[in-house]
Design a protein around this motif. Structure first.
Motif, PDB file in Angstrom:
ATOM      1  N   SER A 179       0.864  -1.182   0.000  1.00 18.92           N
ATOM      2  CA  SER A 179       0.000   0.000   0.000  1.00 18.92           C
ATOM      3  C   SER A 179       0.899   1.230   0.000  1.00 18.92           C
ATOM      4  O   SER A 179       1.608   1.487   0.977  1.00 18.92           O
ATOM      5  CB  SER A 179      -0.907   0.014   1.236  1.00 18.92           C
ATOM      6  OG  SER A 179      -1.725  -1.139   1.274  1.00 18.92           O
ATOM      7  N   LEU A 180       0.894   1.982  -1.092  1.00 24.75           N
ATOM      8  CA  LEU A 180       1.762   3.148  -1.256  1.00 24.75           C
ATOM      9  C   LEU A 180       0.966   4.441  -1.135  1.00 24.75           C
ATOM     10  O   LEU A 180      -0.054   4.615  -1.804  1.00 24.75           O
ATOM     11  CB  LEU A 180       2.455   3.100  -2.624  1.00 24.75           C
ATOM     12  CG  LEU A 180       3.208   4.369  -3.063  1.00 24.75           C
ATOM     13  CD1 LEU A 180       4.397   4.651  -2.157  1.00 24.75           C
ATOM     14  CD2 LEU A 180       3.640   4.248  -4.531  1.00 24.75           C
ATOM     15  N   VAL A 181       1.440   5.346  -0.279  1.00 21.75           N
ATOM     16  CA  VAL A 181       0.934   6.713  -0.221  1.00 21.75           C
ATOM     17  C   VAL A 181       2.058   7.607  -0.726  1.00 21.75           C
ATOM     18  O   VAL A 181       3.141   7.657  -0.144  1.00 21.75           O
ATOM     19  CB  VAL A 181       0.538   7.118   1.214  1.00 21.75           C
ATOM     20  CG1 VAL A 181       0.105   8.584   1.251  1.00 21.75           C
ATOM     21  CG2 VAL A 181      -0.573   6.213   1.741  1.00 21.75           C
ATOM     22  N   TYR A 182       1.803   8.302  -1.837  1.00 23.27           N
ATOM     23  CA  TYR A 182       2.851   9.079  -2.506  1.00 23.27           C
ATOM     24  C   TYR A 182       2.435  10.540  -2.555  1.00 23.27           C
ATOM     25  O   TYR A 182       1.454  10.892  -3.205  1.00 23.27           O
ATOM     26  CB  TYR A 182       3.080   8.519  -3.902  1.00 23.27           C
ATOM     27  CG  TYR A 182       4.185   9.191  -4.678  1.00 23.27           C
ATOM     28  CD1 TYR A 182       5.196   9.906  -4.042  1.00 23.27           C
ATOM     29  CD2 TYR A 182       4.226   9.097  -6.064  1.00 23.27           C
ATOM     30  CE1 TYR A 182       6.207  10.516  -4.758  1.00 23.27           C
ATOM     31  CE2 TYR A 182       5.241   9.691  -6.798  1.00 23.27           C
ATOM     32  CZ  TYR A 182       6.216  10.406  -6.134  1.00 23.27           C
ATOM     33  OH  TYR A 182       7.225  11.018  -6.845  1.00 23.27           O
ATOM     34  N   ALA A 183       3.184  11.394  -1.849  1.00 15.09           N
ATOM     35  CA  ALA A 183       2.848  12.814  -1.739  1.00 15.09           C
ATOM     36  C   ALA A 183       3.829  13.671  -2.527  1.00 15.09           C
ATOM     37  O   ALA A 183       5.037  13.433  -2.501  1.00 15.09           O
ATOM     38  CB  ALA A 183       2.858  13.237  -0.264  1.00 15.09           C
ATOM     39  N   SER A 184       3.288  14.689  -3.207  1.00 17.92           N
ATOM     40  CA  SER A 184       4.099  15.627  -3.978  1.00 17.92           C
ATOM     41  C   SER A 184       3.587  17.038  -3.744  1.00 17.92           C
ATOM     42  O   SER A 184       2.522  17.241  -3.158  1.00 17.92           O
ATOM     43  CB  SER A 184       4.054  15.288  -5.473  1.00 17.92           C
ATOM     44  OG  SER A 184       4.580  14.003  -5.724  1.00 17.92           O
ATOM     45  N   ASP A 189       4.273  17.307 -10.096  1.00 17.33           N
ATOM     46  CA  ASP A 189       5.491  16.835  -9.450  1.00 17.33           C
ATOM     47  C   ASP A 189       5.455  15.351  -9.108  1.00 17.33           C
ATOM     48  O   ASP A 189       6.420  14.819  -8.564  1.00 17.33           O
ATOM     49  CB  ASP A 189       5.759  17.640  -8.171  1.00 17.33           C
ATOM     50  CG  ASP A 189       6.140  19.076  -8.466  1.00 17.33           C
ATOM     51  OD1 ASP A 189       6.998  19.286  -9.335  1.00 17.33           O
ATOM     52  OD2 ASP A 189       5.564  19.989  -7.842  1.00 17.33           O
ATOM     53  N   ILE A 190       4.354  14.687  -9.413  1.00 18.32           N
ATOM     54  CA  ILE A 190       4.287  13.243  -9.178  1.00 18.32           C
ATOM     55  C   ILE A 190       5.173  12.558 -10.209  1.00 18.32           C
ATOM     56  O   ILE A 190       4.914  12.628 -11.408  1.00 18.32           O
ATOM     57  CB  ILE A 190       2.844  12.722  -9.277  1.00 18.32           C
ATOM     58  CG1 ILE A 190       1.982  13.374  -8.204  1.00 18.32           C
ATOM     59  CG2 ILE A 190       2.810  11.204  -9.138  1.00 18.32           C
ATOM     60  CD1 ILE A 190       0.520  13.014  -8.299  1.00 18.32           C
ATOM     61  N   ILE A 191       6.216  11.921  -9.749  1.00 13.76           N
ATOM     62  CA  ILE A 191       7.225  11.343 -10.642  1.00 13.76           C
ATOM     63  C   ILE A 191       6.805   9.945 -11.080  1.00 13.76           C
ATOM     64  O   ILE A 191       6.389   9.125 -10.260  1.00 13.76           O
ATOM     65  CB  ILE A 191       8.585  11.285  -9.932  1.00 13.76           C
ATOM     66  CG1 ILE A 191       9.029  12.702  -9.530  1.00 13.76           C
ATOM     67  CG2 ILE A 191       9.638  10.648 -10.819  1.00 13.76           C
ATOM     68  CD1 ILE A 191      10.211  12.720  -8.601  1.00 13.76           C
TER      69      ILE A 191
END
Length: 304
Positions: A179-184, A189-191
């Motif tokens: 489960s990934l939470v990815y903040a930008s 800016d989401i790579i």
């Protein structure tokens, strides 16, 4: 803000760090003929040719470097990083490759105005040489080490997570749920979002992703990107709960040795808010922040 510094840490036998193959990126430059890869060394810097440079976002680039790392570290021992040196001033920094094959590694590097090594890396072009040393073990990992793995990444903190995500998903016998939470800062800016989406679509039962952006941008915000900060309510919906276990998994020794692990990597401000401050750059310190308030234990969380 200083450059990312991924160093060996421990969580019993619990784990860390990430891999990725990128698509839909604007290639700034490339070489017509792939140079001969250099045999990497964990004890000495080697000059590895830069094969290509690609723009990921306004201040982040992806570099493919012709370097062999497989022979320098035994397989299946863990996640690795390499040290990159600016030879003009002898300053070095560690970076976690986002992908690697027999003949190359790929690095995702954000440019920091005060970052000597990151500015040096951004100045490189295909055909230039990059001084690297590695691979070096970052954290141990074995197949099915944990039942459920939570990941909280900010900015280029996604790099070590991607190395581990691809490793797990590429192994049909590794059943770990991620489960990934990815903040930008902004949606732009989401790579490598396209690649993350592809992985999620290919493994919907094993990978779930929550995208966050601190603020919207001029362009339309994708429907799957939530505007707002990392919060306890967001993490409660996205991550495995602190006490969550699977009785069926516990009955199968080959399935998983630990019920869960949560990995955190990103800017220091984010790490402090989510998991508590570091004692020093290479000393993670006790668990604090949002995860502590949610009931996670020190041995369940790794600060990268």
């Amino acid at each position: 803000m200083f450059e990312p510094h991924h160093l060996p840490l421990a969580l019993g036998a619990v784990v860390a760090v990430g891999a990725l193959v990128a698509t839909n990126v604007f290639m700034l430059s490339d070489v017509k003929k792939t140079p001969k890869p250099v045999e990497a060394s964990p004890t000495a810097f080697r000059e590895a040719p830069v094969v290509s440079v690609a723009r990921e976002s306004g201040d982040t680039c992806r570099l493919r470097v012709a370097a062999k790392v497989a022979n320098a570290m035994p397989p299946n021992t863990g996640i690795f990083h390499v040290i990159v040196k600016d030879d003009s001033c002898q300053i070095a920094r560690p970076y976690s490759p986002i992908s690697h094959s027999e003949n190359h590694i790929e690095l995702l590097v954000k440019r920091y105005e005060l970052g000597t090594v990151s500015r040096h890396i951004h100045s490189l072009a295909p055909g230039d040489k990059m001084h690297i040393r590695g691979p070096l073990l970052t954290l141990p990992y074995k197949q099915n080490l944990v039942e459920r793995m939570g990941m909280i990444a900010g900015g280029t903190g996604i790099a070590p997570m991607l190395q581990l995500i691809n490793r797990i998903l590429d192994d049909p016998l590794d059943l770990t749920h991620i489960s990934l939470v990815y903040a930008s800062r902004t949606p732009e800016d989401i790579i490598a979002k396209a690649d993350l989406d592809r992985l999620q679509q290919a493994h919907p039962e094993q990978l779930s992703i929550t995208y966050l952006a601190d603020r919207p941008s001029a362009a339309a915000v994708p429907q799957d990107v939530h505007i707002g900060p990392i919060s306890a309510s967001v993490l409660a919906k996205a991550l495995p709960a602190p006490t969550r276990t699977d009785p069926q998994a516990r009955q199968k020794p080959e399935r998983a040795k630990f019920p869960l692990a949560v990995l955190v990597c990103g800017p220091e401000g984010m790490i402090t808010a989510v998991a508590g401050p570091r004692i020093a750059e290479d000393v993670p310190g006790p668990l604090g922040g949002i995860l502590k308030e949610m009931g996670y234990a020190d041995q369940q969380v790794v600060k990268l």
